[in-house]
Structures are given as structure tokens and as C-alpha cells.
Write a protein that holds these residues in place. Structure first.
Motif, mmCIF file in Angstrom:
data_model
loop_
_atom_site.group_PDB
_atom_site.id
_atom_site.type_symbol
_atom_site.label_atom_id
_atom_site.label_comp_id
_atom_site.label_asym_id
_atom_site.label_seq_id
_atom_site.Cartn_x
_atom_site.Cartn_y
_atom_site.Cartn_z
ATOM 1 N N ARG A 86 0.809 -1.248 0.032
ATOM 2 C CA ARG A 86 0.021 -0.018 0.123
ATOM 3 C C ARG A 86 0.820 1.318 -0.087
ATOM 4 N N PHE A 87 2.090 1.160 -0.165
ATOM 5 C CA PHE A 87 3.084 2.164 -0.285
ATOM 6 C C PHE A 87 2.632 3.567 -1.103
ATOM 7 N N ARG A 88 2.201 3.106 -2.352
ATOM 8 C CA ARG A 88 1.804 4.221 -3.279
ATOM 9 C C ARG A 88 0.482 4.715 -2.796
ATOM 10 N N GLU A 89 -0.255 3.890 -2.572
ATOM 11 C CA GLU A 89 -1.765 4.636 -2.235
ATOM 12 C C GLU A 89 -1.746 5.370 -0.806
ATOM 13 N N VAL A 90 -0.685 5.041 0.330
ATOM 14 C CA VAL A 90 -0.862 5.860 1.339
ATOM 15 C C VAL A 90 -0.080 7.054 1.123
ATOM 16 N N TYR A 91 0.896 6.877 0.102
ATOM 17 C CA TYR A 91 1.805 7.971 -0.151
ATOM 18 C C TYR A 91 1.053 9.194 -0.770
ATOM 19 N N PHE A 92 0.251 8.730 -1.845
ATOM 20 C CA PHE A 92 -0.553 9.589 -2.522
ATOM 21 C C PHE A 92 -1.697 10.395 -1.916
ATOM 22 N N ASP A 93 -2.336 9.503 -0.732
ATOM 23 C CA ASP A 93 -3.416 9.862 0.009
ATOM 24 C C ASP A 93 -3.181 11.212 0.735
ATOM 25 N N ALA A 94 -1.792 11.327 1.175
ATOM 26 C CA ALA A 94 -1.496 12.355 2.097
ATOM 27 C C ALA A 94 -0.866 13.512 1.413
ATOM 28 N N LEU A 95 -0.819 13.202 -0.082
ATOM 29 C CA LEU A 95 -0.478 14.473 -0.992
ATOM 30 C C LEU A 95 -1.274 15.356 -1.467
ATOM 31 N N ASP A 96 -1.154 16.885 -1.327
ATOM 32 C CA ASP A 96 -2.200 17.448 -2.113
ATOM 33 C C ASP A 96 -1.738 18.596 -3.027
ATOM 34 N N PRO A 97 -2.376 19.040 -3.875
ATOM 35 C CA PRO A 97 -1.912 20.280 -4.717
ATOM 36 C C PRO A 97 -1.288 21.450 -3.821
ATOM 37 N N ASN A 98 -0.542 22.211 -4.121
ATOM 38 C CA ASN A 98 -0.138 23.532 -3.441
ATOM 39 C C ASN A 98 -0.820 24.515 -4.294
ATOM 40 N N GLU A 99 -1.900 24.926 -4.126
ATOM 41 C CA GLU A 99 -2.703 25.991 -5.188
ATOM 42 C C GLU A 99 -1.819 27.298 -5.380
ATOM 43 N N PRO A 100 -1.606 27.706 -4.268
ATOM 44 C CA PRO A 100 -0.711 29.083 -4.480
ATOM 45 C C PRO A 100 0.349 29.031 -5.563
ATOM 46 N N MET A 101 1.330 28.045 -5.371
ATOM 47 C CA MET A 101 2.266 27.720 -6.314
ATOM 48 C C MET A 101 1.783 27.283 -7.782
ATOM 49 N N ILE A 102 0.679 26.590 -7.926
ATOM 50 C CA ILE A 102 0.054 26.290 -9.265
ATOM 51 C C ILE A 102 -0.461 27.665 -9.790
ATOM 52 N N GLU A 103 -1.178 28.406 -9.049
ATOM 53 C CA GLU A 103 -1.420 29.675 -9.727
ATOM 54 C C GLU A 103 -0.545 30.423 -10.245
ATOM 55 N N LEU A 104 0.583 30.529 -9.287
ATOM 56 C CA LEU A 104 1.832 31.179 -9.688
ATOM 57 C C LEU A 104 2.337 30.774 -11.096
ATOM 58 N N MET A 105 2.329 29.595 -11.393
ATOM 59 C CA MET A 105 2.735 28.917 -12.689
ATOM 60 C C MET A 105 1.973 29.389 -13.679
ATOM 61 N N ARG A 106 0.556 29.282 -13.545
ATOM 62 C CA ARG A 106 -0.169 29.876 -14.595
ATOM 63 C C ARG A 106 -0.038 31.169 -14.861
ATOM 64 N N GLU A 107 0.372 32.077 -14.029
ATOM 65 C CA GLU A 107 0.502 33.362 -14.057
ATOM 66 C C GLU A 107 1.904 33.666 -14.680
#
Length: 210
Positions: A86-107
């Protein structure tokens, strides 16, 4: 060609995990908790020989082989062979997008800069991390260590990224949450921002482009 800034920067080269996501440490801590592996034991297992995580990120071994190697290396430390399916499943369950940095990349893309992502990653994980954000909408080039046979901070992966985006190193601003990777980028001739938190990194990126 990216629109030149007053700074001379024409391209952004961003890391993925830990910059455009929540910190990776949280994901590794979740794995340790869920699978009951003390942090010191996991660290020792990954330090033996050529770190199997590095081999996995270069695409030299498959995820299943990595988990087998890691389980075998943990057995002497734990007194039993842990199940890591379950390594992959648990790892990604704890990972979320960092919206401020994603918005900066869009900008930054909207401002005319050429956008590239340079990530140390795992071949089998590609569908999962790509589903977390509109990667191809923001980034014109994605250099994934698992598909090119080298990883940060090896010099070859920076040179490959520069070739793919068609930019000289001095025209690129590199962003990563690991200092060693930023040092590798600087050695390759790029400018670099070491991401520590959103407020600090966004301010330093804007200053570098000013």
C-alpha cells in the motif's frame, strides 16, 4: 521563445513534489505510520548501498522490485518482513496540490515565459501525480527522471532539460524544495530559488524576475 523579463529570465523550470504539492515529508511520515515503520529504520534501509529509491527514480528498477528490496532491507531492522503493497496508495493519499504555487505557475505562463517541469519521479506513479493538476496546460516540457535515466542533482538531467526547452542556462529560473537540487541547477548555470514555503518562494521568484 519565452518573453524576456527585465532580469533576462525567459524560462521557469519547476520541481513537482514539495513545490507544486504539499511537503513530501508528510507523505513519508504517513507511510511510516500506516505501515508501522519507524523513521530511523526507513532511513537506514534507504541508505544501504545505492539507494533503491534513486534507482527507482532513474527507471532502473520497477516499483515492485523497489518494494521488495525495501522490505528485505527493513527485515533485519524490524525483526519481520513488512508488507509494503500500500506504499503508493498511502503516499498519494497524504499529498495535495499546492494551489498558491500552481496559480503562480499559471500566471508566469500567461506572462509569456516558457514553462518546464523537472521532476524526480516514479514511472508507475505518473498517472497519479499528473491527475493532481493540469500539468500539460501549464508546462510545455516535462522531464521525468524515471523516463530519462538520470535524476537531480546529476548534471545530465539539467543539460537535458535545457536542450528540450531550447534555452541557455542563464535564461532559466529553477525552483526546487531540496537545496542539493538547487545547487545542481546553479552548477549547470541556472538561477535558482530554494522553496521553503509559499510566502518566501513566491517573493523570491518575483524578485528574481523583477
Amino acid at each position: 521563445m519565452g518573453e524576456p523579463q527585465a532580469s533576462g529570465i525567459r524560462a521557469i523550470v519547476s520541481d513537482f513534489g514539495g513545490v507544486l504539492t504539499t511537503p513530501l515529508l508528510g507523505s513519508f511520515e504517513r507511510v511510516q505510520d500506516e505501515i508501522a515503520i519507524p523513521a530511523e529504520n526507513l532511513g537506514k534501509a534507504l541508505e544501504r548501498g545505492d539507494n533503491p529509491l534513486f534507482e527507482l527514480e532513474r527507471g532502473e528498477i520497477e516499483e515492485s522490485e523497489f518494494l521488495e528490496l525495501l522490505s528485505a532491507q527493513l527485515e533485519p531492522e524490524l525483526g519481520h518482513r513488512p508488507r509494503l503493497h500500500r506504499f503508493r496508495e498511502v503516499y498519494f493519499d497524504a499529498l495535495d496540490p499546492n494551489e498558491p504555487m500552481i496559480e503562480l505557475m499559471r500566471e508566469l505562463k500567461g506572462s509569456g515565459l516558457k514553462m518546464a517541469m523537472l521532476t524526480n519521479n516514479v514511472r508507475e506513479w505518473e498517472p497519479l501525480w499528473r491527475s493532481m493538476m493540469p500539468v500539460d496546460e501549464i508546462f510545455e516540457e516535462v522531464v521525468d527522471s524515471a523516463f530519462v535515466g538520470c535524476r537531480k542533482p546529476e548534471g545530465r538531467i539539467y543539460r537535458l532539460t535545457l536542450e528540450r526547452i531550447g534555452m541557455p542556462a542563464e535564461a532559466c529560473l529553477f525552483i526546487d524544495d531540496l537545496l542539493v537540487n538547487c545547487e545542481g541547477a546553479k552548477k549547470a548555470g541556472m538561477k535558482a530559488v530554494h522553496f521553503r514555503d509559499d510566502e518566501q518562494a513566491i517573493a523570491e521568484i518575483r524578485a528574481a524576475l523583477a
